[in-house]
Design an enzyme around this catalytic site. Structure first.
Site, PDB file in Angstrom:
ATOM      1  N   ALA A   1      18.295 -25.014 -51.696  1.00  0.00           N
ATOM      2  CA  ALA A   1      16.893 -25.506 -52.274  1.00  0.00           C
ATOM      3  C   ALA A   1      16.783 -24.436 -53.390  1.00  0.00           C
ATOM      4  CB  ALA A   1      15.534 -25.181 -51.386  1.00  0.00           C
ATOM      5  N   ASN A   2      15.711 -24.314 -54.282  1.00  0.00           N
ATOM      6  CA  ASN A   2      15.572 -23.345 -55.339  1.00  0.00           C
ATOM      7  C   ASN A   2      14.300 -22.888 -55.166  1.00  0.00           C
ATOM      8  OD1 ASN A   2      13.763 -24.968 -57.094  1.00  0.00           O
ATOM      9  ND2 ASN A   2      15.669 -26.141 -57.239  1.00  0.00           N
ATOM     10  N   ARG A   3      13.741 -21.966 -56.345  1.00  0.00           N
ATOM     11  CA  ARG A   3      12.455 -20.918 -55.937  1.00  0.00           C
ATOM     12  C   ARG A   3      11.329 -21.729 -56.588  1.00  0.00           C
ATOM     13  NH1 ARG A   3      13.601 -16.142 -53.673  1.00  0.00           N
ATOM     14  NH2 ARG A   3      15.530 -15.304 -54.319  1.00  0.00           N
TER      15      ARG A   3
ATOM     16  N   ALA B   1      12.479 -28.804 -60.496  1.00  0.00           N
ATOM     17  CA  ALA B   1      13.524 -28.158 -60.768  1.00  0.00           C
ATOM     18  C   ALA B   1      14.517 -28.854 -59.877  1.00  0.00           C
ATOM     19  CB  ALA B   1      13.518 -26.693 -60.200  1.00  0.00           C
TER      20      ALA B   1
END
Ligand code: CTP
Length: 411
Positions: A212-214, A278
């Site tokens: 995942a990402n932030r 994102a």
């Protein structure tokens, strides 16, 4: 000066803070744009600026007292609270925010705010510690949940103490932009379908683990809301986020980049598409069907990555390409050059470029997941710099910008 607020009636509530001096400039800027501005001042506000100067700039009677028999007879606080199209509180002190959050109405300003059936926009201004105090944060959240809108505060040095931090009132022009956005210049996007992507994507490693990402989804969701407020039929495709679906928007929930792509393509044709998500650039090529077991002493598993489809690029070059395609770019180096390269490659009309380097002043982890943003609009014709704002502020302004561009395209 374009009369963007012509025939709009605004009630400006000025509460007591050093930033009250900026309200004088705000009145001037609003009147320049054709607005009719009527003012209410709290007792404390009158310690900072006089009703005489406020009255001179607004060219109207200034209301200060709930128990003034003449004012109550002539206008009355209920009428005062209903006759405006919008109530603007600038500066909004911690005290006035607390009063409204608690439903108090012991002076004219609080009584007007409690009695109104019109939208309320607050521009908080206070010492950074007061702004970050849990009580103020709580009140802000309560007010936001009650539908109060906010502009600012900004970071910077405080006029009175020299202390730095968040708490400085938004500049008059930023407040004007928020007012224009809120009043929406009508429902300029009525009848337009706009697709927005938001949030991160999750790419599975096995049934319980993922990459995942932030990304929090805050910016994308705020843009979806702002477009909907301008009357657009907004279709939001959101990756997994912890925030609520925006009101007035149709939201589809997805997990992976490939699901996001399928959901977006199923929503075409559309008038515009805004790609804020994102999206993970890669997914694991060998996602396991069963949970990967740890075997003590043996080598850890190797992840093979393969490239995900580029959703923006697919739509930018699609047979049913929307008239307006907008991308985002988060860069740490060569912001403009990279954004320009992305424009061409991805087939976008413009790119909203975020500087996520520490030198931006917001910082990498500051933009991702944070509440503020600093962007530039990069198109084939040039670069437009916007001041640092809240993500809601960016959303508001971007929605108006998109409405302008769509009108230009259809003209
Ligand atoms: N985007 C997308 N699908 C992807 C990757 C990105 O739709 N698979 C969109 C994003 O929503 C954003 C824009 O493309 O609007 C820019 O994404 P970014 O990740 O910054 O660009 P990349 O092409 O991945 O370039 P780089 O990683 O080199 O910065």
């Amino acid at each position: 000066m374009t009369p963007t607020l012509s025939s709009r009636r605004l009630l400006l509530v000025i509460s007591g803070g050093i930033a009250a001096y900026k309200s004088l400039d705000l009145i001037r800027r609003l009147r320049e744009r054709g607005a009719r501005v009527r003012c209410v001042m709290t007792r404390a506000a009158q310690e900072f600026v006089t009703p005489l100067s406020v009255g001179a700039l607004s060219a109207d009677h200034v209301f200060t007292d709930l128990f003034d028999r003449q004012d109550e007879h002539d206008v009355g606080h209920i009428r005062l609270s209903r006759e405006a199209d919008l109530i603007v509180v600038a500066p909004a002190t911690a005290d006035l925010m607390a009063k409204l959050a608690g439903g108090h109405a012991d002076d004219l300003a609080s009584a007007v705010l409690l009695a109104t059936d019109k939208p309320v926009l607050m521009a908080p201004a206070m010492n950074p510690r007061m702004w970050s105090h849990p009580a103020t944060r709580r009140n802000r959240d309560l007010l936001a949940a009650d539908g109060v809108r906010f502009v600012g505060p900004a970071s910077g040095e405080m006029a009175e103490s020299g202390e730095a931090g968040e708490g400085r009132m938004a500049e008059p022009l930023e407040i004007v932009a928020a007012i224009e956005g809120l009043l929406g210049e009508g429902r300029r996007l009525a009848g337009r379908r706009i697709v927005v992507t938001s949030g991160p994507t999750h790419e599975p490693i096995d049934p319980i683990r993922y990459i995942a990402n932030r990304s929090s989804g805050k910016q994308g969701h705020a843009i979806a809301s702002a477009l909907a407020r301008l009357g657009a039929d907004v279709r939001l495709v959101s990756g997994p986020v912890a925030i609520a679906d925006p009101a007035g928007v149709t939201t589809t929930h997805v997990e992976t980049a490939r699901q996001m792509q399928a959901a977006v393509e199923a929503l075409l044709p559309a008038d515009a598409a805004v790609f804020v998500a994102a999206v993970a650039d890669w997914r694991t090529g060998n996602a396991a069907g069963e949970k990967i077991k740890k075997v003590t002493g043996s080598a850890p598993p190797t992840l093979t990555m393969i490239e995900n489809p580029d959703i923006l690029m697919g739509v930018g070059h699609h047979a049913r390409r929307p008239a307006l395609v907008v991308g985002f770019a988060a860069e740490t180096t060569n912001l403009i050059a990279n954004a320009q390269a992305k424009l061409a490659k991805k087939g976008a009309d413009f790119i909203v470029a975020n500087d996520v380097s520490p030198a931006s002043g917001i910082g990498g982890s500051g933009v991702m997941g944070g509440d503020r943003n600093l962007v530039r609009i990069v198109s084939a014709t040039g670069v437009e710099e916007w001041p640092e704002m809240t993500k809601e502020g960016v959303a508001e302004r971007l929605a108006a910008f998109i409405a302008d561009r769509l009108e230009a395209v259809s003209a």
